[in-house]
Design a protein around this motif. Structure first.
Motif, PDB file in Angstrom:
ATOM      1  N   HIS A 193       0.817  -1.218   0.000  1.00  0.00           N
ATOM      2  CA  HIS A 193       0.000   0.000   0.000  1.00  0.00           C
ATOM      3  C   HIS A 193       0.848   1.264   0.000  1.00  0.00           C
ATOM      4  O   HIS A 193       0.350   2.340  -0.354  1.00  0.00           O
ATOM      5  N   ARG A 199      -0.506   1.858  -6.015  1.00  0.00           N
ATOM      6  CA  ARG A 199      -1.369   3.024  -6.151  1.00  0.00           C
ATOM      7  C   ARG A 199      -1.667   3.330  -7.618  1.00  0.00           C
ATOM      8  O   ARG A 199      -2.731   3.870  -7.946  1.00  0.00           O
ATOM      9  N   GLU A 202      -4.325   0.919  -8.354  1.00  0.00           N
ATOM     10  CA  GLU A 202      -5.539   1.358  -7.664  1.00  0.00           C
ATOM     11  C   GLU A 202      -6.293   2.398  -8.486  1.00  0.00           C
ATOM     12  O   GLU A 202      -7.532   2.407  -8.516  1.00  0.00           O
ATOM     13  N   ARG A 206     -10.145   1.536  -9.474  1.00  0.00           N
ATOM     14  CA  ARG A 206     -11.236   2.436  -9.100  1.00  0.00           C
ATOM     15  C   ARG A 206     -11.889   3.046 -10.340  1.00  0.00           C
ATOM     16  O   ARG A 206     -13.107   3.300 -10.347  1.00  0.00           O
ATOM     17  N   PRO A 213     -10.354   8.500  -7.503  1.00  0.00           N
ATOM     18  CA  PRO A 213      -9.125   8.137  -6.784  1.00  0.00           C
ATOM     19  C   PRO A 213      -9.223   8.525  -5.315  1.00  0.00           C
ATOM     20  O   PRO A 213      -9.920   9.476  -4.950  1.00  0.00           O
ATOM     21  N   THR A 214      -8.518   7.802  -4.475  1.00  0.00           N
ATOM     22  CA  THR A 214      -8.503   8.126  -3.049  1.00  0.00           C
ATOM     23  C   THR A 214      -7.430   9.175  -2.760  1.00  0.00           C
ATOM     24  O   THR A 214      -6.421   9.257  -3.471  1.00  0.00           O
ATOM     25  N   ARG A 215      -7.653   9.958  -1.730  1.00  0.00           N
ATOM     26  CA  ARG A 215      -6.648  10.944  -1.339  1.00  0.00           C
ATOM     27  C   ARG A 215      -5.354  10.271  -0.897  1.00  0.00           C
ATOM     28  O   ARG A 215      -4.262  10.753  -1.189  1.00  0.00           O
ATOM     29  N   THR A 216      -5.500   9.144  -0.206  1.00  0.00           N
ATOM     30  CA  THR A 216      -4.308   8.423   0.239  1.00  0.00           C
ATOM     31  C   THR A 216      -3.487   7.946  -0.951  1.00  0.00           C
ATOM     32  O   THR A 216      -2.255   8.095  -0.980  1.00  0.00           O
TER      33      THR A 216
END
Length: 243
Positions: A193, A199, A202, A206, A213-216
Motif C-alpha cells: 500500500h 497506487r 488502484e 477504481r 481516486p482516493t486521497r491516500t
C-alpha cells in the motif's frame, strides 16, 4: 522543444523492445492467466478478469516507462547528451521531453491489455470509464518516468539495465500487479500500500469500478514523484558535472 519531442517519439515508435515487453508480454500473460482464474469471483468489487486486466496494464506501463527513461544511460555513453548540450535546446527542456516520451510509452500497454480484456472476457465499460482508465493510469506513471531518468543519469549502461530490471520486478511483484495483495501476509500488504505500483493499479481498479481516486493513493503517488524527481535532478547534475 517540439522538434526534439517529435524526434524522440519517432525513435520510440521504432524500438522493438517496447512492443515485446510492454504490449505483447502483458497481453499474452493476461490471455493465459485470466482464462485460468476467470471464475466470476469478486476481488475488491471487480471480477478476476477486470482486476487482472488493470494489474497487467500497469505492469506493461511501468515496464515501458522505465525502459525508455533508463535508456538515457546508453545515450550518455554514445555522447548524445553532449551533442544536445551544444544545441539551442535548454537542458531542462530536454529532460522534460524525455520524461514525456517515457510516459507516452505506457499508453499502448494500457490500451492493448484493455482490448484483450474486452475481447476475451467481455469486460464492459462505458466510454467515460475507458477514458478515465487510460488517462489516470497514464498520469500515474509520472513517478516511474522520473525513476527511469534517475537510473539512466545515475548509472553506466552496464549497470542501468540490471538496476532497472530489479527495480521494475520488485515494484511490480510487491505492488500487487501480478498477484493480488489480498493474498499477501499482513506485513507485505502494508508495504504494498506504500508503493507507487499498487497506487497506480488502484487508479485503474477504481476507474473500472466507477470510483474516484482516493486521497491516500494520490498522496502516495505524489510523495514518490517528489522523491524520484529529486533523485533524477541529482543524478542529472552529477552526470553533467562528469561531462
Amino acid at each position: 522543444m517540439r522538434a526534439y519531442l517529435r524526434f524522440e517519439l519517432r525513435r520510440l515508435a521504432r524500438d522493438p523492445r517496447l512492443m515485446l515487453f510492454t504490449v505483447l508480454g502483458p497481453v499474452v500473460t493476461y490471455a493465459v492467466f485470466s482464462s485460468m482464474g476467470a471464475d466470476g469471483d469478486r476481488f475488491d468489487g471487480l471480477n478476476d478478469a477486470a482486476a487482472l486486466m488493470v494489474g497487467l496494464a500497469g505492469y506493461g506501463a511501468v515496464a515501458g516507462v522505465l525502459i525508455v527513461g533508463a535508456s538515457v544511460a546508453q545515450e550518455r555513453a554514445l555522447g548524445w547528451l553532449r551533442q544536445l548540450r551544444v544545441t539551442p535546446l535548454p537542458s531542462r527542456q530536454a529532460v522534460v521531453a524525455k520524461a514525456v516520451v517515457s510516459m507516452l510509452s505506457a499508453v499502448p500497454a494500457v490500451a492493448a491489455v484493455g482490448v484483450a480484456g474486452r475481447v476475451q472476457h467481455h469486460v464492459e465499460l462505458d466510454a467515460g470509464r475507458w477514458a478515465a482508465l487510460l488517462a489516470l493510469m497514464w498520469l500515474g506513471t509520472v513517478p516511474f518516468a522520473l525513476l527511469g531518468l534517475a537510473i539512466g543519469y545515475g548509472f553506466t549502461p552496464q549497470l542501468a539495465q540490471p538496476v532497472t530490471f530489479v527495480a521494475f520486478l520488485g515494484l511490480a511483484v510487491l505492488g500487487g500487479l501480478l498477484v493480488p495483495v489480498a493474498y499477501f501476509p499482513a506485513g507485505l500488504r502494508h508495504l504494498a500500500h506504500a508503493l507507487p505500483t499498487y497506487r497506480l493499479a488502484e487508479l485503474g481498479w477504481r476507474s473500472v469500478a466507477g470510483l474516484a481516486p482516493t486521497r491516500t493513493g494520490l498522496g502516495v503517488l505524489a510523495t514518490w514523484t517528489v522523491a524520484f524527481a529529486g533523485a533524477a535532478v541529482l543524478a542529472y547534475r552529477r552526470s553533467t558535472a562528469r561531462g
